[in-house]
Motif scaffolding. Structure first.
Motif, PDB file in Angstrom:
ATOM      1  N   TRP A   1     -38.625  21.242 -24.913  1.00 36.72           N
ATOM      2  CA  TRP A   1     -38.261  19.957 -25.512  1.00 36.72           C
ATOM      3  C   TRP A   1     -39.511  19.283 -26.047  1.00 36.72           C
ATOM      4  O   TRP A   1     -40.428  18.983 -25.305  1.00 36.72           O
ATOM      5  CB  TRP A   1     -37.618  19.040 -24.473  1.00 36.72           C
TER       6      TRP A   1
ATOM      7  N   TYR B   1     -38.808  16.822 -28.494  1.00 36.66           N
ATOM      8  CA  TYR B   1     -38.145  15.608 -28.965  1.00 36.66           C
ATOM      9  C   TYR B   1     -36.948  15.328 -28.077  1.00 36.66           C
ATOM     10  O   TYR B   1     -36.342  16.238 -27.525  1.00 36.66           O
ATOM     11  CB  TYR B   1     -37.663  15.778 -30.415  1.00 36.66           C
ATOM     12  N   VAL B   2     -36.568  14.061 -27.976  1.00 36.27           N
ATOM     13  CA  VAL B   2     -35.402  13.663 -27.193  1.00 36.27           C
ATOM     14  C   VAL B   2     -34.199  13.715 -28.127  1.00 36.27           C
ATOM     15  O   VAL B   2     -33.950  12.789 -28.895  1.00 36.27           O
ATOM     16  CB  VAL B   2     -35.580  12.248 -26.600  1.00 36.27           C
ATOM     17  N   THR B   3     -33.496  14.841 -28.094  1.00 35.47           N
ATOM     18  CA  THR B   3     -32.385  15.041 -29.018  1.00 35.47           C
ATOM     19  C   THR B   3     -31.307  15.919 -28.377  1.00 35.47           C
ATOM     20  O   THR B   3     -31.530  16.509 -27.320  1.00 35.47           O
ATOM     21  CB  THR B   3     -32.913  15.672 -30.340  1.00 35.47           C
TER      22      THR B   3
ATOM     23  N   SER C   1     -28.442  17.555 -26.296  1.00 32.68           N
ATOM     24  CA  SER C   1     -27.997  17.339 -24.918  1.00 32.68           C
ATOM     25  C   SER C   1     -29.063  16.613 -24.106  1.00 32.68           C
ATOM     26  O   SER C   1     -28.741  15.899 -23.150  1.00 32.68           O
ATOM     27  CB  SER C   1     -27.643  18.667 -24.245  1.00 32.68           C
TER      28      SER C   1
ATOM     29  N   TRP D   1     -30.863  14.140 -25.227  1.00 33.19           N
ATOM     30  CA  TRP D   1     -30.631  12.716 -25.516  1.00 33.19           C
ATOM     31  C   TRP D   1     -29.486  12.189 -24.663  1.00 33.19           C
ATOM     32  O   TRP D   1     -29.568  11.111 -24.083  1.00 33.19           O
ATOM     33  CB  TRP D   1     -30.350  12.506 -27.000  1.00 33.19           C
ATOM     34  N   LYS D   2     -28.422  12.977 -24.545  1.00 36.51           N
ATOM     35  CA  LYS D   2     -27.276  12.552 -23.728  1.00 36.51           C
ATOM     36  C   LYS D   2     -27.697  12.380 -22.269  1.00 36.51           C
ATOM     37  O   LYS D   2     -27.338  11.401 -21.629  1.00 36.51           O
ATOM     38  CB  LYS D   2     -26.138  13.567 -23.836  1.00 36.51           C
TER      39      LYS D   2
ATOM     40  N   TYR E   1     -30.758  11.799 -21.168  1.00 38.45           N
ATOM     41  CA  TYR E   1     -31.683  10.666 -21.101  1.00 38.45           C
ATOM     42  C   TYR E   1     -30.916   9.344 -21.102  1.00 38.45           C
ATOM     43  O   TYR E   1     -31.230   8.439 -20.335  1.00 38.45           O
ATOM     44  CB  TYR E   1     -32.668  10.712 -22.273  1.00 38.45           C
ATOM     45  N   GLN E   2     -29.907   9.219 -21.943  1.00 34.60           N
ATOM     46  CA  GLN E   2     -29.107   7.987 -21.984  1.00 34.60           C
ATOM     47  C   GLN E   2     -28.411   7.747 -20.648  1.00 34.60           C
ATOM     48  O   GLN E   2     -28.264   6.614 -20.222  1.00 34.60           O
ATOM     49  CB  GLN E   2     -28.044   8.074 -23.082  1.00 34.60           C
TER      50      GLN E   2
ATOM     51  N   GLN F   1     -36.211   6.316 -28.048  1.00 33.35           N
ATOM     52  CA  GLN F   1     -35.122   6.315 -29.017  1.00 33.35           C
ATOM     53  C   GLN F   1     -34.694   7.760 -29.280  1.00 33.35           C
ATOM     54  O   GLN F   1     -35.462   8.691 -29.065  1.00 33.35           O
ATOM     55  CB  GLN F   1     -35.571   5.661 -30.326  1.00 33.35           C
ATOM     56  N   GLU F   2     -33.478   7.933 -29.776  1.00 35.69           N
ATOM     57  CA  GLU F   2     -33.009   9.270 -30.112  1.00 35.69           C
ATOM     58  C   GLU F   2     -33.976   9.942 -31.084  1.00 35.69           C
ATOM     59  O   GLU F   2     -34.449   9.310 -32.036  1.00 35.69           O
ATOM     60  CB  GLU F   2     -31.611   9.222 -30.721  1.00 35.69           C
ATOM     61  N   SER F   3     -34.281  11.183 -30.840  1.00 33.38           N
ATOM     62  CA  SER F   3     -35.200  12.009 -31.641  1.00 33.38           C
ATOM     63  C   SER F   3     -36.660  11.586 -31.520  1.00 33.38           C
ATOM     64  O   SER F   3     -37.491  12.027 -32.318  1.00 33.38           O
ATOM     65  CB  SER F   3     -34.767  12.052 -33.106  1.00 33.38           C
TER      66      SER F   3
END
Length: 72
Positions: A7, A9-11, A13, A15-16, A18-19, A34-36
């Protein structure tokens, strides 16, 4: 089949995840991403292939549990 995901970038699954809990595969990340968003350093996480061919993230805790079950 065990694999490993990288990883940068935060993108997707990640991102999901992380949220939901501020982590990707049990690895805590800074608040407010933030996303990505690009991570300062890439992280390497365990994953497994599922029947449809996609990777499924596996937390370190789940991976240890699976190893334990296989050893017994």
């Amino acid at each position: 089949v065990s694999t490993q995901s990288t990883w940068g970038y935060v993108t997707g699954s990640g991102w999901k995840d992380y949220q939901n809990n501020g982590q990707i595969c049990g690895i805590s990340l800074p608040a407010g991403l933030q996303e990505s968003a690009q991570l300062e350093e890439p992280i390497f996480t365990p994953s497994t292939k599922v029947d449809d061919g996609h990777d499924e993230n596996v937390s370190k805790k789940k991976k240890k549990k699976k190893k334990k079950l296989c050893v017994d």
